[in-house]
Design a protein around this motif. Structure first.
Motif, PDB file in Angstrom:
ATOM      1  N   TYR A 182      -4.378  -2.839  -1.905  1.00 44.62           N
ATOM      2  CA  TYR A 182      -4.150  -1.400  -1.739  1.00 44.62           C
ATOM      3  C   TYR A 182      -2.688  -1.007  -1.840  1.00 44.62           C
ATOM      4  CZ  TYR A 182      -8.511  -2.591   0.428  1.00 44.62           C
ATOM      5  OH  TYR A 182      -9.715  -3.146   0.685  1.00 44.62           O
ATOM      6  N   ALA A 183      -1.802  -1.880  -1.345  1.00 49.70           N
ATOM      7  CA  ALA A 183      -0.379  -1.560  -1.361  1.00 49.70           C
ATOM      8  C   ALA A 183       0.324  -2.688  -2.099  1.00 49.70           C
ATOM      9  CB  ALA A 183       0.133  -1.453   0.068  1.00 49.70           C
ATOM     10  N   VAL A 225       1.034   9.618   2.766  1.00 50.47           N
ATOM     11  CA  VAL A 225       2.224   8.800   2.600  1.00 50.47           C
ATOM     12  C   VAL A 225       3.340   9.819   2.569  1.00 50.47           C
ATOM     13  CG1 VAL A 225       3.488   7.315   1.015  1.00 50.47           C
ATOM     14  CG2 VAL A 225       1.050   6.930   1.390  1.00 50.47           C
ATOM     15  N   TYR A 278      -4.655  -3.511  10.515  1.00 55.19           N
ATOM     16  CA  TYR A 278      -3.668  -4.180   9.656  1.00 55.19           C
ATOM     17  C   TYR A 278      -3.770  -5.700   9.664  1.00 55.19           C
ATOM     18  CZ  TYR A 278      -1.200   0.356   9.555  1.00 55.19           C
ATOM     19  OH  TYR A 278      -0.850   1.667   9.401  1.00 55.19           O
TER      20      TYR A 278
END
Lengths: 335, 335
Positions: free
Chosen positions: B59-60, B277, B252
């Motif tokens: 995703y990141a 974001v 996370y």
């Protein structure tokens, strides 16, 4: 004196409803009072969303035990002591699963003959021009906000909501991918203009199948299913993607909903997920119907119906929705 | 020749990071080139959101093995061959977990002396006036859209994001309920003006606790946690409620995220859930900082810091975020 039949809630379903949860009652209609009209119900709808009303859960007002099951219906005014309801007129409203009703006119509307002509049949008043079609229209435009070139994925795509949303998205210049549960439904989706149709029952890993179908990611996911299907879409959403929560059929029959696993992409991809109840847009219904009627008359929007014969069959017709056996807008012809 | 120290990613964490996942390296800084400046880093941040960058998830963008851990930092320009970076100036930027760096000025900004004066300390450039404070500001205004009289619930409320969002929501005339993990944190929330503070570790059933605290329901849920906490909020949302997905600290450290169970209320309550974001709002950062500085100088917005001494302690300081031991904006003083 007229006798009438109606289906009432016998007990609250546990999981997928069974025919035992419903009871057919027959009784005499009371005398017609001043201001009332007798309506003979011709067609009624069965709707997956009704499932959550049958349970005593806390999110939606539960139907009482013994109450007539609610639904949309179309009928004819047989006798009228109400100036608004002309004898012989075709009308629609929230009639419920019953053969006749007395109405004081509240919530009952005459079908506009200017709209219901040519290709547009009266039954579409509780399909394309009723809640399913309007849900597609407002869900797509108000939440999905389609733009030319967007990639749109739709679950339960062969249902009225899904097929309507997909065809309208095509008219906005989107690439449209539909998920459906049989090869016949997928063939139908291609027929009505979907770019890609995925049979989710045979596709294997749906996350991977969507990645292949939408390699650049999904801009709009129009969700009628929830659960694993919603997760697979979330994992494929593109930056600033919009998720329209129109229905959650996979969650209606369970006390322990599955929900979704993936919320991190909401941050990394700036996703927005929003639910709708189409009645919130009711002031714009007329406009939406007008637009959809134009598309139908121009051959740009089609609509599929499946008529089940006989009021007696209504619970079966409803229960079948949850196994995916229905194909198009499922109505019961009361006869 | 200047030597410098930096923390690099030694290996990808499995679950909660451990100190073994990081390695402290010492090396010589190259000669200063034309257009470059030598910056001595004074304070660096540890941020829970960095956790997902350490994994190779999809995703990141993942940080490379051997790369310096990224973070915000404040420092001083020691020597400069760059007209933009004056010697002696205080600057901030994405300096990473290191003691010095050579910069060509990209991504580095001098602290505006008009802003950083009086009650406003330079360290707040990477706290209240940095990403955490700006996330609170834009998450609340752009997604939460607070209105006078709204009920706002905030998780991780004693953190910089949460405490800032809560105080700003109070300034908009909202009732604000904070969730935090200790009685001391709850006492702090009351001190800074929260109406109700709930210690989620001792509250028992959080869904019930929120129902009691917000009997009319939640209009805005500002989420820094995800998972069960998010579910408890969803079950208490009011019609047309907005969920700001600001952080998901409970998700996370796991390969099998929990997610949420309850998606049906998105339909019945017309909920909207949206992630952000904060960099997407960067053109408005100056304006937001100005507004927040006014509130600070008027005594309407306060801000708490926790300084950990020594670059060597950085991984420990980071890991401690996930057990909830931090209290206020956690920074490491490099010295």
């Amino acid at each position: 004196m007229t006798t009438f039949k109606r289906w009432v809630l016998a007990k609250r379903p546990d999981g997928v409803p069974s025919t035992d949860d419903f009871r057919l009652e027959q009784s005499a209609l009371p005398e017609l009072q001043d201001g009332q009209a007798l309506i003979r119900v011709d067609h009624i709808s069965v709707d997956p969303g009704m499932r959550s009303r049958l349970s005593g859960d806390s999110y939606a007002p539960a139907l009482d035990i013994g109450a007539t099951i609610e639904s949309a219906g179309i009928g004819k005014v047989i006798t009228s002591h109400n100036a608004k309801l002309k004898e012989g007129a075709l009308v629609w409203g929230g009639f419920g699963w019953q053969s006749h009703l007395l109405s004081d006119g509240r919530g009952v509307q005459a079908l506009d003959p200017k709209l219901y002509q040519g290709k547009i049949k009266p039954t579409s008043a509780i399909g394309l021009f009723g809640i399913p079609g309007l849900t597609a229209f407002f869900g797509l435009f108000e939440i999905g906000k389609p733009k030319q070139g967007n990639t749109v994925v739709i679950s339960s795509a062969a249902g009225t909501v899904g097929a309507t949303a997909g065809q309208i998205a095509k008219l906005q210049g989107c690439t449209v991918i539909g998920l459906a549960g049989s090869d016949a439904k997928c063939a139908y989706l291609k027929e009505i203009g979907f770019d890609i149709a995925i049979n989710y029952k045979t596709a294997g890993d749906l996350t991977a199948a969507l990645k292949e179908a939408a390699p650049k990611g999904i801009d709009i996911y129009f969700d009628n299913v929830g659960g694993e299907t919603l997760d697979a879409a979330i994992l494929n959403m593109r930056k600033n993607g919009r998720i329209v929560v129109s229905g959650q059929i996979s969650e209606y029959n369970t006390r322990t909903p599955r929900g979704i696993r993936h919320t991190l992409p909401f941050i990394t991809q700036r996703l927005k997920m929003e639910g709708l109840v189409v009645y919130d847009f009711s002031v714009q219904f007329g406009e939406a119907r007008q637009q959809m009627a134009e598309w139908v008359n121009e051959g740009k929007l089609t609509y599929r119906e499946e008529i089940i014969e006989g009021l007696e069959q209504t619970p079966q017709a409803f229960i079948g929705l949850f196994s995916g056996e229905s194909f198009g807008r499922r109505l019961v012809h009361v006869s």
